[in-house]
Design an enzyme around this catalytic site. Structure first.
Site, PDB file in Angstrom:
ATOM      1  N   GLU A 111       4.062   1.752 -11.482  1.00  0.00           N
ATOM      2  CA  GLU A 111       5.630   1.581 -11.178  1.00  0.00           C
ATOM      3  C   GLU A 111       6.304   2.722 -11.897  1.00  0.00           C
ATOM      4  OE1 GLU A 111       5.512  -0.107  -8.787  1.00  0.00           O
ATOM      5  OE2 GLU A 111       4.750  -2.123  -9.120  1.00  0.00           O
ATOM      6  N   ARG A 144      -2.642 -17.165 -43.066  1.00  0.00           N
ATOM      7  CA  ARG A 144      -3.719 -16.503 -43.631  1.00  0.00           C
ATOM      8  C   ARG A 144      -3.509 -16.035 -45.269  1.00  0.00           C
ATOM      9  NH1 ARG A 144      -9.205 -14.861 -44.002  1.00  0.00           N
ATOM     10  NH2 ARG A 144      -9.353 -12.586 -44.188  1.00  0.00           N
ATOM     11  N   GLY A 189      -0.061   9.829  -6.561  1.00  0.00           N
ATOM     12  CA  GLY A 189       0.425   8.620  -7.372  1.00  0.00           C
ATOM     13  C   GLY A 189       1.954   8.657  -7.723  1.00  0.00           C
ATOM     14  N   GLY A 233       0.871  -1.170   0.078  1.00  0.00           N
ATOM     15  CA  GLY A 233       0.035  -0.155  -0.107  1.00  0.00           C
ATOM     16  C   GLY A 233       0.958   1.250   0.021  1.00  0.00           C
ATOM     17  N   LEU A 234       0.942   2.061  -1.122  1.00  0.00           N
ATOM     18  CA  LEU A 234       1.710   3.179  -1.466  1.00  0.00           C
ATOM     19  C   LEU A 234       0.797   4.157  -2.172  1.00  0.00           C
ATOM     20  CD1 LEU A 234       4.425   4.732  -1.011  1.00  0.00           C
ATOM     21  CD2 LEU A 234       5.212   3.861  -3.242  1.00  0.00           C
ATOM     22  N   THR A 235       0.642   4.070  -3.258  1.00  0.00           N
ATOM     23  CA  THR A 235      -0.317   4.818  -4.075  1.00  0.00           C
ATOM     24  C   THR A 235      -1.623   5.454  -3.243  1.00  0.00           C
ATOM     25  OG1 THR A 235       0.471   3.841  -5.903  1.00  0.00           O
ATOM     26  CG2 THR A 235      -1.449   5.236  -6.285  1.00  0.00           C
ATOM     27  N   GLU A 236      -1.796   6.336  -3.394  1.00  0.00           N
ATOM     28  CA  GLU A 236      -3.070   7.050  -2.853  1.00  0.00           C
ATOM     29  C   GLU A 236      -4.172   8.021  -3.618  1.00  0.00           C
ATOM     30  OE1 GLU A 236      -2.409   9.643   0.748  1.00  0.00           O
ATOM     31  OE2 GLU A 236      -1.440   7.780   1.826  1.00  0.00           O
ATOM     32  N   THR A 238       5.230   6.209 -14.225  1.00  0.00           N
ATOM     33  CA  THR A 238       4.655   6.626 -15.805  1.00  0.00           C
ATOM     34  C   THR A 238       6.032   6.860 -16.583  1.00  0.00           C
ATOM     35  OG1 THR A 238       4.542   8.839 -15.084  1.00  0.00           O
ATOM     36  CG2 THR A 238       2.545   7.625 -14.662  1.00  0.00           C
TER      37      THR A 238
END
Length: 397
Positions: A376, A281, A150, A143-146, A378
């Protein structure tokens, strides 16, 4: 020259390894890769389209991954596999050739949750959690991102205050993998002493996890939102070795390393789907693999796959040597995910209208990779990491 046989996948892979990168691997590394590849072929490929369509994560895979030896793969002791960084990277590649969501499970469990406990935890925390997590008997979250923190975790609002010898945790987290099926979560919070980490059993009163849905990406995976309503923790919940953002960032770098390799798996699987389809094909009286424009698409894919593999291997060798730097991880994650998305999208075009059906993997990989591109770090964050390295000037603010 006769057209290649679309059913001879081994020969197609050998032809696609133009630079003979396979020869740069040790026998142990190839054995690990082949073992994980066989698992993916037997246990994931036959089911993944259905799992993705139903937005279903097969939780029974946790123990199977433990038996495969891919949980906490680089960690030593406490029942962990203790394999090399390159072996872990090859495993991540093969797992993501199956699906990004399932490779993400291995990353969240092994690199983020187990890695944090292994690196920063007390001996009691390690003994309590790591052996079970390595076997897949206990599942971990990170649990890190809120909701409002972010790319800038220093602005997190989750707070842990002291109350005697206890800690009381309040706040929320968002885009947290696995929390609704996890037995333990590593949670990072602001305190009067700076950012600290806590090992939180998910059955602790006040801990609430809800699934984020519906999603158009990573559908065979679980992402959640967490809420902490005065979660009371004993002093033993604190990760004693972690102070400040260095704690979570060390785990994030390990997870980003896995992505450098994993994205190549999604890209390779997309390319192989396109190649085999193009050989089968027939249009205008010839396989579409014989058309110049189709060959250009296939060649462009292989050029980027080969460059990406060399990049991943160089980064993996540096990690095993203990010389890997954060900007090198940023370069690998930025390049390989960006190119993997381009490959998956282009592979879909080779498949034509059938390419939108889930029986073909490229459109699923392309959708998943949009999430991989975001989490992880952007593209923008990794670009700024590299920019700061090149110029000596931080441009984050």
């Amino acid at each position: 020259m006769e057209p290649r046989n679309p059913d001879d996948l081994a020969a197609l892979r050998e032809a696609s390894d133009v630079l003979a990168i396979d020869g740069l691997l040790t026998s142990d590394e190839r054995a690990t890769r082949d073992r994980v590849r066989a698992f993916v072929d037997a246990e994931i490929r036959p089911h993944i389209a259905d799992w993705y369509d139903r937005a279903h994560f097969p939780v029974e895979l946790a123990r199977a991954f433990g038996q495969l030896g891919v949980l906490g793969m680089e960690l030593e002791g406490y029942g962990c596999p203790g394999r090399s960084a390159v072996e872990y990277g090859l495993a991540a590649l093969e797992l993501e050739a199956g699906d990004s969501g399932l490779r993400t499970f291995v990353s969240v469990q092994g690199s983020l949750a187990m890695g944090s406990i292994h690196r920063w935890g007390s001996e009691e925390q390690k003994q309590e959690w790591l052996p079970r997590m390595a076997r897949g008997e206990a599942i971990g979250a990170f649990g890190l991102t809120e909701p409002t923190a972010g790319s800038d975790p220093s602005s997190m609002k989750t707070f842990a205050r002291r109350d005697g010898t206890d800690w009381v945790l309040t706040g929320s987290k968002r885009w947290i993998g696995l929390a609704t099926i996890a037995q333990v979560a590593v949670v990072w919070a602001q305190t009067d002493e700076g950012v600290r980490g806590f090992v939180v059993p998910t059955d602790t009163p006040g801990f609430h996890a809800t699934v984020l849905e519906p999603k158009g990406s990573m559908r065979a995976s679980i992402q959640t939102e967490l809420h902490f309503d005065d979660v009371r923790l004993g002093a033993s919940a604190l990760l004693p070795g972690a102070r400040g953002l260095r704690g979570p960032f060390s785990a994030l770098n390990d997870a980003r390393y896995g992505i450098v390799w994993g994205a190549l798996g999604a890209a390779r699987d997309s390319y192989e789907a396109a190649l085999r389809h193009a050989l089968r094909r027939t249009q205008f009286g010839t396989p579409i693999a014989g058309f110049q424009l189709t060959q250009k698409k296939l060649v462009d894919m292989v050029v980027e796959l080969q460059k990406g593999a060399l990049l991943a291997l160089q980064i993996g060798r540096a990690k095993d040597a203990g010389t890997l730097r954060p900007e090198q991880i940023s370069l690998g994650k930025l390049n390989n995910v960006r190119e993997a998305i381009a490959i998956a999208r282009e592979a879909r075009t080779v498949l034509g209208g059938d390419g939108v059906l889930l029986e073909h993997s490229p459109i699923r990989h392309a959708a998943n990779l949009e999430s991989v591109r975001t989490y992880e770090g952007t593209d923008e964050v990794h670009t700024l990491v590299l920019g700061q390295h090149l110029t000596g000037i931080g441009a984050f603010r």
